[in-house]
Design a protein around this motif. Structure first.
Motif, PDB file in Angstrom:
ATOM      1  N   LEU A 150      -2.537  20.814  96.097  1.00 27.15           N
ATOM      2  CA  LEU A 150      -2.477  20.789  97.557  1.00 27.15           C
ATOM      3  C   LEU A 150      -3.455  21.846  98.072  1.00 27.15           C
ATOM      4  CD1 LEU A 150       1.386  20.425  98.024  1.00 27.15           C
ATOM      5  CD2 LEU A 150      -0.359  18.656  98.324  1.00 27.15           C
ATOM      6  N   TYR A 151      -4.630  21.385  98.509  1.00 27.38           N
ATOM      7  CA  TYR A 151      -5.703  22.286  98.890  1.00 27.38           C
ATOM      8  C   TYR A 151      -5.906  22.276 100.397  1.00 27.38           C
ATOM      9  CZ  TYR A 151      -7.260  22.739  94.004  1.00 27.38           C
ATOM     10  OH  TYR A 151      -7.338  23.024  92.659  1.00 27.38           O
ATOM     11  N   PRO A 152      -6.081  23.446 101.011  1.00 32.39           N
ATOM     12  CA  PRO A 152      -6.378  23.485 102.445  1.00 32.39           C
ATOM     13  C   PRO A 152      -7.665  22.722 102.743  1.00 32.39           C
ATOM     14  CG  PRO A 152      -5.876  25.679 101.612  1.00 32.39           C
ATOM     15  CD  PRO A 152      -6.027  24.788 100.419  1.00 32.39           C
ATOM     16  N   LEU A 153      -7.693  22.038 103.857  1.00 31.76           N
ATOM     17  CA  LEU A 153      -8.877  21.281 104.232  1.00 31.76           C
ATOM     18  C   LEU A 153      -9.880  22.116 105.020  1.00 31.76           C
ATOM     19  CD1 LEU A 153      -7.270  17.839 105.078  1.00 31.76           C
ATOM     20  CD2 LEU A 153      -8.457  18.544 102.993  1.00 31.76           C
ATOM     21  N   ARG A 154      -9.548  23.382 105.253  1.00 28.16           N
ATOM     22  CA  ARG A 154     -10.492  24.309 105.875  1.00 28.16           C
ATOM     23  C   ARG A 154     -10.748  25.463 104.924  1.00 28.16           C
ATOM     24  NH1 ARG A 154      -8.691  26.659 111.224  1.00 28.16           N
ATOM     25  NH2 ARG A 154      -6.580  26.535 110.368  1.00 28.16           N
ATOM     26  N   THR A 155     -11.993  25.877 104.824  1.00 24.49           N
ATOM     27  CA  THR A 155     -12.330  27.009 103.976  1.00 24.49           C
ATOM     28  C   THR A 155     -12.242  28.299 104.763  1.00 24.49           C
ATOM     29  OG1 THR A 155     -14.699  26.864 104.487  1.00 24.49           O
ATOM     30  CG2 THR A 155     -13.889  25.554 102.629  1.00 24.49           C
ATOM     31  N   GLY A 156     -12.053  29.406 104.040  1.00 27.77           N
ATOM     32  CA  GLY A 156     -11.995  30.704 104.671  1.00 27.77           C
ATOM     33  C   GLY A 156     -10.722  30.968 105.433  1.00 27.77           C
TER      34      GLY A 156
ATOM     35  N   GLU B  38      -6.294  29.001  97.827  1.00 26.47           N
ATOM     36  CA  GLU B  38      -7.021  29.460  98.996  1.00 26.47           C
ATOM     37  C   GLU B  38      -8.504  29.364  98.681  1.00 26.47           C
ATOM     38  OE1 GLU B  38      -4.194  32.756 101.091  1.00 26.47           O
ATOM     39  OE2 GLU B  38      -5.010  33.291  99.118  1.00 26.47           O
ATOM     40  N   ILE B  39      -9.318  29.098  99.684  1.00 19.75           N
ATOM     41  CA  ILE B  39     -10.735  28.820  99.449  1.00 19.75           C
ATOM     42  C   ILE B  39     -11.570  29.791 100.269  1.00 19.75           C
ATOM     43  CG2 ILE B  39     -12.545  27.070  99.544  1.00 19.75           C
ATOM     44  CD1 ILE B  39     -10.335  24.944  99.392  1.00 19.75           C
ATOM     45  N   PHE B  40     -12.096  30.797  99.592  1.00 15.88           N
ATOM     46  CA  PHE B  40     -12.959  31.789 100.227  1.00 15.88           C
ATOM     47  C   PHE B  40     -14.295  31.810  99.490  1.00 15.88           C
ATOM     48  CE2 PHE B  40      -8.608  33.380 100.981  1.00 15.88           C
ATOM     49  CZ  PHE B  40      -8.615  33.409 102.368  1.00 15.88           C
ATOM     50  N   PRO B  41     -15.212  30.894  99.834  1.00 11.22           N
ATOM     51  CA  PRO B  41     -16.499  30.866  99.152  1.00 11.22           C
ATOM     52  C   PRO B  41     -17.252  32.175  99.368  1.00 11.22           C
ATOM     53  CG  PRO B  41     -16.157  28.893 100.498  1.00 11.22           C
ATOM     54  CD  PRO B  41     -15.106  29.889 100.888  1.00 11.22           C
ATOM     55  N   PRO B  42     -18.119  32.576  98.441  1.00 13.38           N
ATOM     56  CA  PRO B  42     -18.502  31.765  97.288  1.00 13.38           C
ATOM     57  C   PRO B  42     -17.725  32.052  96.009  1.00 13.38           C
ATOM     58  CG  PRO B  42     -19.969  33.638  97.447  1.00 13.38           C
ATOM     59  CD  PRO B  42     -19.003  33.750  98.613  1.00 13.38           C
TER      60      PRO B  42
ATOM     61  N   VAL C 282     -18.607  25.580  97.633  1.00 10.63           N
ATOM     62  CA  VAL C 282     -17.509  25.293  98.548  1.00 10.63           C
ATOM     63  C   VAL C 282     -16.191  25.702  97.901  1.00 10.63           C
ATOM     64  CG1 VAL C 282     -16.248  23.489  99.776  1.00 10.63           C
ATOM     65  CG2 VAL C 282     -18.750  23.439  99.698  1.00 10.63           C
ATOM     66  N   ASN C 283     -15.953  25.221  96.675  1.00  9.17           N
ATOM     67  CA  ASN C 283     -14.719  25.520  95.954  1.00  9.17           C
ATOM     68  C   ASN C 283     -15.022  25.506  94.458  1.00  9.17           C
ATOM     69  OD1 ASN C 283     -12.164  25.789  94.946  1.00  9.17           O
ATOM     70  ND2 ASN C 283     -11.329  23.944  95.888  1.00  9.17           N
ATOM     71  N   GLY C 284     -14.942  26.671  93.831  1.00  6.54           N
ATOM     72  CA  GLY C 284     -15.256  26.756  92.411  1.00  6.54           C
ATOM     73  C   GLY C 284     -14.223  26.132  91.504  1.00  6.54           C
TER      74      GLY C 284
ATOM     75  N   HIS D  93     -18.317  24.865 107.142  1.00  9.56           N
ATOM     76  CA  HIS D  93     -19.258  25.122 106.070  1.00  9.56           C
ATOM     77  C   HIS D  93     -18.807  26.321 105.259  1.00  9.56           C
ATOM     78  CE1 HIS D  93     -22.138  22.275 107.790  1.00  9.56           C
ATOM     79  NE2 HIS D  93     -21.806  22.774 108.960  1.00  9.56           N
ATOM     80  N   PRO D  94     -19.261  26.409 104.008  1.00  8.17           N
ATOM     81  CA  PRO D  94     -18.905  27.576 103.215  1.00  8.17           C
ATOM     82  C   PRO D  94     -19.335  28.854 103.933  1.00  8.17           C
ATOM     83  CG  PRO D  94     -19.945  25.908 101.857  1.00  8.17           C
ATOM     84  CD  PRO D  94     -20.085  25.457 103.277  1.00  8.17           C
ATOM     85  N   VAL D  95     -18.549  29.880 103.738  1.00  6.00           N
ATOM     86  CA  VAL D  95     -18.833  31.144 104.406  1.00  6.00           C
ATOM     87  C   VAL D  95     -19.922  31.881 103.647  1.00  6.00           C
ATOM     88  CG1 VAL D  95     -17.847  33.341 105.133  1.00  6.00           C
ATOM     89  CG2 VAL D  95     -16.452  31.270 105.171  1.00  6.00           C
ATOM     90  N   PRO D  96     -21.076  32.171 104.274  1.00  5.29           N
ATOM     91  CA  PRO D  96     -22.133  32.896 103.568  1.00  5.29           C
ATOM     92  C   PRO D  96     -21.652  34.282 103.167  1.00  5.29           C
ATOM     93  CG  PRO D  96     -22.947  31.910 105.603  1.00  5.29           C
ATOM     94  CD  PRO D  96     -21.454  31.814 105.639  1.00  5.29           C
ATOM     95  N   SER D  97     -22.253  34.800 102.127  1.00  5.01           N
ATOM     96  CA  SER D  97     -21.911  36.123 101.652  1.00  5.01           C
ATOM     97  C   SER D  97     -23.172  36.899 101.372  1.00  5.01           C
ATOM     98  CB  SER D  97     -21.074  36.031 100.372  1.00  5.01           C
ATOM     99  OG  SER D  97     -20.901  37.291  99.796  1.00  5.01           O
TER     100      SER D  97
END
Length: 407
Positions: free
Chosen positions: A17-23, A97-101, A255-257, A329-333
């Motif tokens: 069950l993955y969030p559909l929004r990143t960050g 949780e999805i916090f790229p990169p 996006v998601n490793g 979009h993925p959050v730049p780092s």
């Protein structure tokens, strides 16, 4: 006996069950995609996407999520004849949780026990296990009985026939006593022809962390081919015959490793079955992992062969089929990418953001606290990574290669 399978995998299965929004922290996530998950199962999906005849040996709960997993396997073209129910335990679910990169915490709900650890030796189709062209097992399958005995029995019966892959798959939260793992890893390695792991996993299995020393230790333990994931340095593969390949990762915007390592695994099986030379196999597997790292999901993100070939030819990762209407979009780092930590999860996408289900947090009173795996490193061919093949590209970090940890 029916025609042998190209690939049979044995091990974890569950619902991601993955969030559909990143960050977005899990406490604030309000829409989720539902996906087939579990590392060994995702490897079977990845190989099926590449045209291989695959099956998985695992167990689910006797519940609605178990029914969903059978439906998903059928859609992905993975034979589910050896996926059986366990009345006593629910089908596991995994949140992330999805916090790229490079930050993808995983939250496993596998208590009081996961059904996939109830695989029993007397239920195995050992003739098909031995006949399969590739048989893939994981370290998690050794963490508890009766799965441990069943896994070792399957390996022993196979007697190193064909290609037998041991994915070291180290998950410390699954072991009551992590210090007890090495003897079982050592026994499994005596039956394996291929060993795959990141540097931490190699250290658990052999005591060696330096890449080449780790590869040599895996060979000395019994493997004919050792595949060591090195993070930003890529992947090192060393064969007992002296052949060696060290290939760099594929730069992508992560996006998601999570799941890149399973794509790597399915592509590794595909390349070995095709009889390619070692460097080509590693480059192909890296590219497959990179594609999944650039997508949201795991199982439904597994690439088709033409997509992998396009990336190998220098093209960009293809569009994400699980997010056709993606607007974020993925959050730049600006920080240097950190080494990935691990790997986890088809025809059409199983979850559509437009129809995403609302997922409420589990009540602490009703469910035990999850096993939590803080997968801080997204990498496939990564320095601690279980993933498959790319590091965050210029838009998402300092370059290198990405991969990932999977459920």
């Amino acid at each position: 006996m029916p025609q042998p399978y190209d690939v049979i995998t044995m091990g974890r299965i569950g619902v991601d069950l993955y969030p559909l929004r990143t960050g977005v922290p899990l406490a604030q996530a309000d829409t989720f995609g539902r996906f087939l998950g579990g590392s060994a199962t995702n490897v079977a999906v990845a190989a099926a996407r590449l045209g291989r005849r695959t099956a998985v040996i695992t167990r689910t709960g006797n519940d609605a999520f178990g029914e969903y997993l059978h439906q998903a396997l059928e859609e992905f073209g993975v034979d589910d004849r050896w996926v059986t129910p366990v009345d006593a335990y629910p089908t596991p679910v995994t949140f992330c949780e999805i916090f790229p990169p490079d930050d993808f915490p995983l939250y496993f709900y596998r208590q009081p026990k996961a059904p996939d650890l109830e695989i029993r030796e007397d239920e195995l189709d050992l003739a098909q296990v031995r006949a399969a062209r590739v048989f893939w097992v994981t370290g998690t399958g050794l963490c508890a009985q009766p799965s441990r005995s069943a896994t070792l029995a399957a390996l022993a019966h196979r007697a190193r026939a064909g290609t037998t892959v041991f994915d070291l798959d180290w998950r410390p939260m699954f072991w009551a006593d992590p210090a007890a793992a090495r003897p079982y890893y050592t026994e499994a390695l005596t039956h394996a022809t291929v060993a795959v792991g990141n540097l931490e996993e190699c250290e658990i299995a052999t005591g060696e962390r330096e890449p080449y020393a780790a590869a040599q230790a895996l060979l000395a333990a019994g493997a004919e081919l050792a595949v060591v994931k090195q993070g930003p340095k890529g992947v090192l593969a060393v064969h007992r015959d002296g052949n060696r390949a060290e290939v760099p990762p594929v730069p992508v915007e992560v996006v998601n490793g999570l799941g890149a390592g399973d794509a790597f695994g399915g592509a590794l099986c595909h390349g070995l079955l095709a009889g390619w030379e070692l460097e080509r196999v590693m480059r192909y597997a890296n590219a497959a992992g990179a594609i999944v790292a650039a997508r949201l999901a795991c199982s439904s993100a597994m690439p088709y062969a033409q997509e992998v070939e396009d990336v190998l030819a220098g093209g960009p990762p293809p569009p994400d089929p699980s997010r056709p209407d993606r607007t974020d979009h993925p959050v730049p780092s600006t920080a240097a990418p950190r080494a990935p930590d691990s790997a986890g999860t088809g025809r059409t996408p199983l979850a559509d953001p437009a129809g995403a289900e609302q997922a409420a947090p589990a009540s602490p009173a009703a469910h035990p606290a999850p096993d939590t795996d803080r997968v801080r490193d997204a990498g496939a061919a990564s320095a601690g990574g279980r993933g498959g093949g790319a590091w965050p590209g210029p838009q998402a970090g300092d370059g290198g290669g990405a991969g990932g940890a999977g459920s």
